[in-house]
Design an enzyme around this catalytic site. Structure first.
Site, PDB file in Angstrom:
ATOM      1  N   GLU A 280       0.744  -1.177  -0.048  1.00 53.11           N
ATOM      2  CA  GLU A 280       0.131   0.116  -0.078  1.00 53.11           C
ATOM      3  C   GLU A 280       0.766   1.094  -0.014  1.00 53.11           C
ATOM      4  O   GLU A 280       0.485   2.252  -0.643  1.00 53.11           O
ATOM      5  CB  GLU A 280      -0.929   0.057   1.174  1.00 53.11           C
ATOM      6  CG  GLU A 280      -2.008  -0.970   1.113  1.00 53.11           C
ATOM      7  CD  GLU A 280      -2.972  -1.013  -0.159  1.00 53.11           C
ATOM      8  OE1 GLU A 280      -3.144  -0.111  -0.552  1.00 53.11           O
ATOM      9  OE2 GLU A 280      -3.276  -2.318  -0.384  1.00 53.11           O
ATOM     10  N   ASP A 361       3.842  -4.397  -5.980  1.00 56.30           N
ATOM     11  CA  ASP A 361       4.190  -5.515  -5.396  1.00 56.30           C
ATOM     12  C   ASP A 361       5.632  -5.598  -5.264  1.00 56.30           C
ATOM     13  O   ASP A 361       6.447  -6.066  -4.329  1.00 56.30           O
ATOM     14  CB  ASP A 361       3.839  -6.748  -6.289  1.00 56.30           C
ATOM     15  CG  ASP A 361       2.434  -7.168  -5.991  1.00 56.30           C
ATOM     16  OD1 ASP A 361       1.910  -6.852  -4.987  1.00 56.30           O
ATOM     17  OD2 ASP A 361       1.821  -7.790  -6.676  1.00 56.30           O
TER      18      ASP A 361
END
Length: 416
Positions: A280, A361
């Site tokens: 995030e 990611d």
């Protein structure tokens, strides 16, 4: 010539409505077929994390949602035909016993209220039948009603003055009304985004700082490297409505937050929580939020420019089966009709979103361990009953996140 333009627009509109909805049903059936083919066996890449029972639950849950969605597509198509070819929107406008600006505002508010009521049974069925059947619903009828009433009051307090403002600009500022409206609405939307984490969201959920001694040091290291603040990481009481888990980034400036659902944290280890937090934070560090805002601004500007160009073009209104030229009708057409024409651009935005998920990611894999993010994501798939198989074409149109297999393989490459 104007009648000819109107006729061609009607043909184009009706064709797009039918073709789009049929294509969406086709995509949904492709996805159901792909899911059902894999029902009997867990893909080899996921066997260490998923039992056959977990896999089959995810297949059944996704299939049930898709079949409900197919019925909803037919319903939505019928509603579009009612509002436009069968002149429901025009009849509603003519029936209102008001004049001038009040009639314009009342028309839009009435349309949205009626549309909300017509769609309410689908929400009730999804929450209290489908979600209940698979063990995800934790909402009560009282909470459900309270949420709707809060949403209605909030929409009235925020939305009605905004509609009055835009209609007033349209009716008083001449040919450049669209530019002033764009600027005013953009400032209004930025204000809402800024207020949402601290003013609007707390009306529906409780938020508390993410705590725990084991987590504290890891969180501080991550957020400091990302230029964030540890006090901006919160846990939300999502469990009072659903057992689904998730995490998201919201707001900007001093009001930005990373929010974890409490349902997500209960099944994750400390390292897995930190890996998902890093993902995030990656969205923030890589400036995905500003990029999305810029894209939204450009599209909004083009939309308002197009509204300004078509605002007094009769064939645009009659081409969508409304014989009334008014600001409220114009706004309604852009809200309800323009998405029919832009449907085929959806895969472009889905691809951009998936690309950014891969980038976040990669950032997380660099800040933590790829294997922790992999195990955290797999737990998330399992607990949310998200299928790990998908049809490529369906995914290309709808999925904002990469398919499970692609995402895990990419993370495996980061690990190596």
């Amino acid at each position: 010539m104007e009648n000819l333009y109107s006729y061609y627009t009607q043909v184009l509109f009706l064709t797009c409505v039918v073709v789009n909805h049929l294509f969406e049903i086709y995509l949904s059936r492709r996805q159901v077929t792909t899911l059902e083919k894999s029902r009997g066996d867990v893909p080899s890449e996921f066997r260490s994390f998923l039992t056959l029972a977990d896999h089959q639950k995810a297949i059944s849950y996704a299939t049930a949602k898709l079949r409900l969605g197919q019925m909803r597509l037919v319903y939505d198509c019928i509603l579009l035909f009612y509002w436009f070819p069968f002149r429901g929107a025009e009849n509603l406008y003519r029936a209102l016993p008001l004049a001038d600006m009040h009639k314009e505002v009342a028309f839009l508010v009435s349309f949205m209220l009626i549309q909300g009521l017509l769609n309410l049974p689908w929400t009730i069925y999804s929450t209290f039948v489908l979600e209940e059947r698979f063990g995800f619903n934790r909402s009560t009828p009282k909470l459900f009603i309270t949420d709707r009433l809060k949403g209605l009051v909030l929409a009235g307090v925020i939305g009605i003055p905004a509609i009055y403002g835009i209609i007033s600009i349209f009716m008083s500022l001449g040919q450049y009304w669209w530019l002033i409206s764009f600027i005013a609405l953009t400032l209004f939307q930025f204000t809402l985004v800024w207020l949402y984490p601290t003013v609007i969201a707390p009306l529906f959920n409780k938020f508390k700082p993410l705590e725990g001694e084991d987590l504290k040091h890891g969180i501080e290291n991550l957020v400091n490297r990302a230029g964030f603040n540890a006090k901006e990481v919160f846990v939300m009481d999502a469990s009072k409505r659903s057992s689904h888990g998730n995490a998201y980034f919201t707001g900007f400036g001093k009001n930005k937050r990373v929010v974890f659902f409490d349902t997500l944290l209960k099944d994750l280890s400390t390292q897995e929580i930190l890996a998902i937090l890093a993902h995030e934070l990656g969205h923030m560090k890589l400036k995905h939020i500003p990029k999305s805002l810029i894209t939204s601004l450009v599209l909004s500007f083009l939309g308002f420019w197009l509204m300004g160009t078509l605002s007094n073009v009769n064939w645009f209104y009659t081409g969508h089966f409304i014989r009334i030229v008014s600001p409220a009708v114009l706004f309604l057409l852009f809200i309800e009709v323009i998405p029919i024409y832009t449907f085929w651009f959806g895969p472009i935005f889905s691809w951009i979103s998936r690309k950014r998920e891969f980038e976040a990611d990669e950032y997380a894999a660099g800040e933590t361990k790829a294997e922790d993010l992999i195990s955290g994501l797999l737990k998330l798939y399992r607990e949310n009953a998200s299928p790990v198989v998908t049809d490529k074409i369906y995914s290309g149109f709808y999925h904002s996140h990469p398919p499970a297999l692609e995402r895990i393989k990419k993370l495996e490459s980061f690990k190596r």
